[in-house]
Every structure is written in structure tokens, then in C-alpha cells.
Design a protein around this motif. Structure first.
Motif, short mmCIF file in Angstrom:
data_model
loop_
_atom_site.label_atom_id
_atom_site.label_comp_id
_atom_site.label_asym_id
_atom_site.label_seq_id
_atom_site.Cartn_x
_atom_site.Cartn_y
_atom_site.Cartn_z
N VAL A 6 21.42 19.94 26.13
CA VAL A 6 21.78 18.64 26.73
C VAL A 6 21.82 18.84 28.24
O VAL A 6 22.49 19.74 28.74
CB VAL A 6 23.16 18.16 26.22
N LEU A 7 21.07 17.98 28.96
CA LEU A 7 21.04 18.07 30.43
C LEU A 7 21.92 16.98 31.02
O LEU A 7 22.00 15.87 30.48
CB LEU A 7 19.61 17.88 30.94
N GLU A 13 21.15 19.67 35.31
CA GLU A 13 21.65 20.98 34.89
C GLU A 13 22.09 20.95 33.44
O GLU A 13 22.56 19.93 32.95
CB GLU A 13 22.84 21.39 35.77
N PRO A 14 21.97 22.12 32.74
CA PRO A 14 22.39 22.15 31.34
C PRO A 14 23.89 21.94 31.20
O PRO A 14 24.67 22.43 32.01
CB PRO A 14 22.01 23.55 30.87
N VAL A 15 24.27 21.18 30.18
CA VAL A 15 25.69 20.91 29.91
C VAL A 15 26.13 21.67 28.67
O VAL A 15 27.21 22.24 28.62
CB VAL A 15 25.92 19.40 29.67
N ALA A 16 25.28 21.68 27.65
CA ALA A 16 25.65 22.32 26.39
C ALA A 16 24.39 22.54 25.55
O ALA A 16 23.38 21.85 25.73
CB ALA A 16 26.63 21.44 25.62
N ALA A 72 29.05 13.68 31.63
CA ALA A 72 28.23 14.88 31.84
C ALA A 72 26.93 14.81 31.02
O ALA A 72 25.86 15.17 31.51
CB ALA A 72 29.02 16.12 31.45
N GLY A 73 27.02 14.34 29.79
CA GLY A 73 25.86 14.43 28.89
C GLY A 73 24.96 13.22 28.90
O GLY A 73 23.80 13.30 28.49
N SER A 74 25.48 12.07 29.36
CA SER A 74 24.67 10.84 29.34
C SER A 74 24.59 10.17 30.70
O SER A 74 23.86 9.18 30.85
CB SER A 74 25.26 9.83 28.34
N GLY A 75 25.38 10.63 31.67
CA GLY A 75 25.32 10.06 33.02
C GLY A 75 26.05 8.75 33.16
O GLY A 75 25.84 8.02 34.14
#
Ligand code: TAP
Length: 454
Positions: A6-7, A13-16, A72-75
């Protein structure tokens, strides 16, 4: 199965890393749901209600954490993400009241009486898109659980983080094992298995009309129940007698909420010709004032698009030479940014006017009179949402009745509330979600005759 990275759409940047569920693991989850079904449907209504309330409370205690994951994962901007997590809590709470009101009828007939029961359908698969990972999950899951069905939820591959966490919170709240499972992974693997597996009795799909058509065809093979919430190309109709200041001030929210990645986006603004110029004058500062930037900041109103591919698709609707009237701002550098963009005047065959852009691009076009406004609003295969702005009450009602969409607002930009029915006309969907009758879509009516003659 491989993991999906997940960016963060705002930083790239990578989140998870999230493990993808395989077809075999999906089958195993379906088996667990089937095993949980008999006990779940027999849980006394008050007890099921208490479990859903507990689930709502646990979600409510994690609003901040869920919102941070979504940002973080979806903005999604922080404030919006908190609202979305709160919406899951509220929808669970609303449907927690439903099990105790799931009553049938008694119908006198010659020689006896008939009674009806609302029986749970069975295992329900909820397939969720990436644009609103939390609310759309809650809208399917809460009434399905309330009606006594086990649920398997498949979040979009790109945005699984909050759904996975909500699945953990369900267990923490005391929902029995197997009653609610979250299966991150690909639509073509997990989603397809939910459609093909005979033990999944209903699919709740929210996503594009294109994928929705395939899913409907897949479900047809087993006459599987489906609810479809699909795309939109909604009209915001502004008559000359309207409060133009309010209509223009709210039009950016109606079109650019969630960076325009909103099925209900009013992405066509139809303005009566005599006030067309004035409306654009009022719209320009409102669009330029939209705060686009770091979604973690409290004052941000619009974040990035979900991915580089999606930004390229959105940008393709605004090629060089496109009729851009004015634009808002967007940050430079890393992140999938795209500025709020207003196209005017636009040809009625321009793809940006005809197709669902699913980004912050809105087309403003003039109309002459009421009949033309209605005809233009309806000149689309979609029918999800829309708004009417006028001070003439009769016209507001006439136009709202004439526009072929499921959810309209008059002198307001918003029409979605969890306690009112939601869904689309035409190719925007099939069936309704939310509202007081939502459990109808998650139960089968059983009719039993009881003889009273000796
Ligand atoms: P889609 O590409 O249609 O994907 C939606 C979901 O379906 C994703 O979870 C996707 O999985 C899955 N999927 C894809 N192919 C599948 C298949 N063959 N079998 C089963 N599942 C499959 O939509 P999207 O791009 O995520 O979302 C944008 C669209 O959703 C827009 O058209 C928007 O208007 C619509 N939408 C509608 C509503 C309502 S309520 N009407 C609300 C929000 C969005 P992956 O993880 O592989 O993508």
C-alpha cells in the motif's frame, strides 16, 4: 500469495504490506462463514443488537487510529477520514436497532392464517471500491449482520488497511469467529470466488458499472442475489432564480469532495443561460480557495488522487487545448496531485462532460429552460445523484421528480444519509442501501400457512 504494497498517495512511499488472500483461502473463509451461520442466525435479536452496539463502540474508540490509516493509505484529508470512521460507528449503531424490529406479518386467510418471517439470506459477500473504503464497507456489512447473515468483505486491493483493522475490531467487540471476515486481495481472485462459490448467497457490489455488469452476469449463473452501487455523472442544476452565491460556494464540495473520486460527484453543472456568466464569476474564487495539500493537515480540504495510473486517466480528460476556464492549485513533487479544474464552455460530446471522470474535473454548461435542463440532466446512462437550485418550490419538486436519479438534493449539495435510502437509477445500480428498509435486501420473506380448521 504475494503481498500488496500500500502506497501513501500523498508521498508515494510504502505504508504497509498486505498479504493477498488466495482463492483457496477464500474458500476456507467461506467454509468458516457457513459454519458460523447457524449459530449467528439463532442469536436472540436483543443479543445480536448488543453485539452490534459493542462493535460500534469499539469502532468509536478507534476513530483516530482508523482515520490515520485512511489518510496514510488512501490520501483522505484527516477531517474527512475521521468523519468516515465515525460513519462506520454510526451505521453499526443505527442497524443495531434493527434485529429487534425484524417482524413479519400475520395475514388472515380462509381456513387459517399466514405468517411471514424475514429469514437471513445466508453468507453475504461485500465487495468494496477504493474511493470510500470505510463508509461503503459499513453500509453493506452493518445491515447484513443485523439481519443474521455472516459477512465476507473484500476491500479494494489498494485500500485494505481500514477494513482489515475493522475486522479485528469486530472480534475485539465479541462478534463470534467467522461471522465477519475481511479478505484483502484482488477482485479477480477473492471477488470472483465470492461470486462463483455457491455457498455465498448474496453479493453487495460497489464499484464501476463495467465490473458491475460482469458481476451481475456471474451472479446470474446461480440466481445469486445482488445489490449494485455503480458509477455516476450527476448534474447540479442551477436556475436563474437560485441563491447563486450558495450554489457557487458549495459546487466545489459537490464536485471535488474526495478529489472528485466520489460516485455522487456533481461533475456536470448546468446553469440557466442568463446567470451563466455570473455563476462562473462566483465559482472561480470558490474553486481557487479549495485547500489542496498534505492530507494529514487539519486544514486540508482535498488530497491527492489514489494512484499514478488514476491520475493519468483523469488528466486524459483535460488534454492540451481543453476548454479550461480556471483551476485551483495542487502541490508539486511526490504524490498523485491534480488541481480542481473547471471546464467551460464544454461541447456536449466532450468525454469530460459525458463520462465519469472520477477526479476533480467539472464541466459547466448553459441551458435555456426547465425542459432543457431536465433533458440534459437525463441524457446519460447514469442516474445516481444530483442537485437542483431554485427558489421556486413547485419547480424544485417538478425537476426533482423528473430527473432520473436515485438521490437528489434541493438547495443543498449533499443527499447521502445513512437513515435514508441510497442507490441509483439506470446504470448507476440495482437495489437500495441504507435507510429503514435496508434489511429487506438481506432477508428472504418466508410465507407460512397455518390451518385453523379442525
Ligand atoms: P472497480 O474497479 O469496479 O472495483 C470495485 C471492487 O470490485 C474492487 O474491490 C475490485 O477489486 C473488485 N473487482 C474488480 N473486478 C472484479 C471481479 N471480476 N470480480 C469481483 N470483484 C471484482 O471500481 P473502483 O475503481 O474500485 O471504484 C470506482 C468506481 O466505483 C466508480 O465507477 C464509482 O462511481 C463507483 N462507486 C460507486 C458508488 C456507489 S455507492 N454507487 C460508491 C463508490 C464508488 P480490486 O481490488 O482488484 O480492484
Amino acid at each position: 500469495m504475494p503481498a500488496f504494497t500500500v502506497l501513501n498517495p500523498a508521498t508515494e512511499e510504502p505504508v504497509a504490506e498486505v498479504e493477498q488472500t488466495s482463492a483457496e483461502e477464500t474458500d476456507a473463509a467461506i467454509a468458516r462463514a457457513v459454519a458460523a451461520q447457524a449459530a449467528w442466525r439463532m442469536v436472540a435479536p436483543g443479543e445480536r443488537a448488543a453485539l452490534l452496539r459493542a462493535f460500534a463502540d469499539v469502532v468509536g474508540a478507534h476513530i483516530g487510529e482508523l482515520a490515520e490509516l485512511e489518510t496514510a493509505g488512501s490520501g483522505h484529508p484527516a477531517g474527512q477520514a475521521r468523519w468516515e470512521a465515525g460513519n462506520v460507528r454510526d451505521v453499526l449503531r443505527y442497524y443495531a436497532a434493527a434485529p429487534e424490529r425484524l417482524c413479519g406479518k400475520q395475514i388472515p386467510v380462509p381456513g387459517g392464517l399466514n405468517v411471514t418471517f424475514h429469514e437471513p439470506i445466508g453468507v453475504v459477500g461485500v465487495i468494496v471500491p477504493w474511493n470510500f473504503p470505510m463508509p461503503i464497507l459499513g453500509w453493506g456489512v452493518a445491515p447484513a449482520l443485523a439481519a443474521g447473515n455472516p459477512v465476507l468483505a473484500k476491500p479494494a486491493e489498494r485500500t485494505p488497511l481500514t477494513a482489515v483493522r475493522i475486522g479485528e475490531l469486530a472480534l475485539e467487540a465479541g462478534l463470534p469467529e467467522g461471522v465477519f471476515q475481511v479478505l484483502p486481495g484482488k477482485g479477480s481472485v477473492v471477488g470472483q470466488r465470492l461470486i462463483d462459490h455457491p455457498d455465498v448467497r448474496k453479493i453487495v457490489f460497489t464499484g464501476s458499472s463495467e465490473v458491475g455488469r460482469e458481476i451481475m452476469a456471474g451472479c446470474a449463473r446461480q440466481v445469486k442475489r445482488v445489490t449494485m452501487e455503480l458509477g455516476g455523472k450527476s448534474a447540479n442544476i442551477v436556475f436563474a432564480d437560485a441563491d447563486l452565491e450558495r450554489a457557487a460556494a458549495t459546487a466545489p464540495v459537490a464536485a471535488f469532495d474526495n478529489a472528485g473520486q466520489d460516485c455522487c460527484a456533481r461533475s456536470r453543472i448546468l446553469v440557466q443561460r442568463e446567470v451563466y456568466g455570473r455563476f462562473l464569476e462566483l465559482l472561480e474564487p470558490a474553486v481557487k480557495a479549495v485547500a489542496v495539500g498534505d492530507p494529514a493537515r487539519e486544514d486540508t480540504e482535498m488530497g491527492p488522487l489514489i494512484s499514478a495510473e488514476h491520475r493519468a486517466k483523469v488528466a486524459s480528460y483535460v488534454p492540451d487545448g481543453a476548454p479550461v476556464a480556471f483551476r485551483g492549485s495542487a502541490p508539486d513533487g511526490a504524490g498523485y496531485w491534480y488541481p480542481p479544474t473547471v471546464l467551460a464552455p464544454v461541447r456536449l460530446d466532450d468525454p469530460a462532460y459525458v463520462e465519469e471522470v472520477f477526479g476533480p474535473v467539472v464541466a459547466v454548461v448553459p441551458f435555456e429552460d426547465e425542459a432543457q435542463a431536465v433533458a440534459m440532466a437525463n441524457d446519460t446512462p447514469y442516474g445516481l445523484s444530483g442537485s437542483v437550485w431554485t427558489r421556486d418550490v413547485g419547480r424544485a419538486i417538478r425537476v426533482a421528480r423528473a430527473v432520473e436519479t436515485g438521490n437528489l438534493s434541493v438547495n443543498s449539495h449533499s443527499s447521502v444519509r445513512y437513515w435514508t435510502p441510497f442507490g441509483g437509477f439506470k446504470q448507476s445500480g440495482l437495489g437500495r442501501e441504507l435507510g429503514p428498509d435496508a434489511l429487506d435486501a438481506f432477508t428472504e420473506t418466508k410465507n407460512v400457512f397455518i390451518a385453523t380448521d379442525q
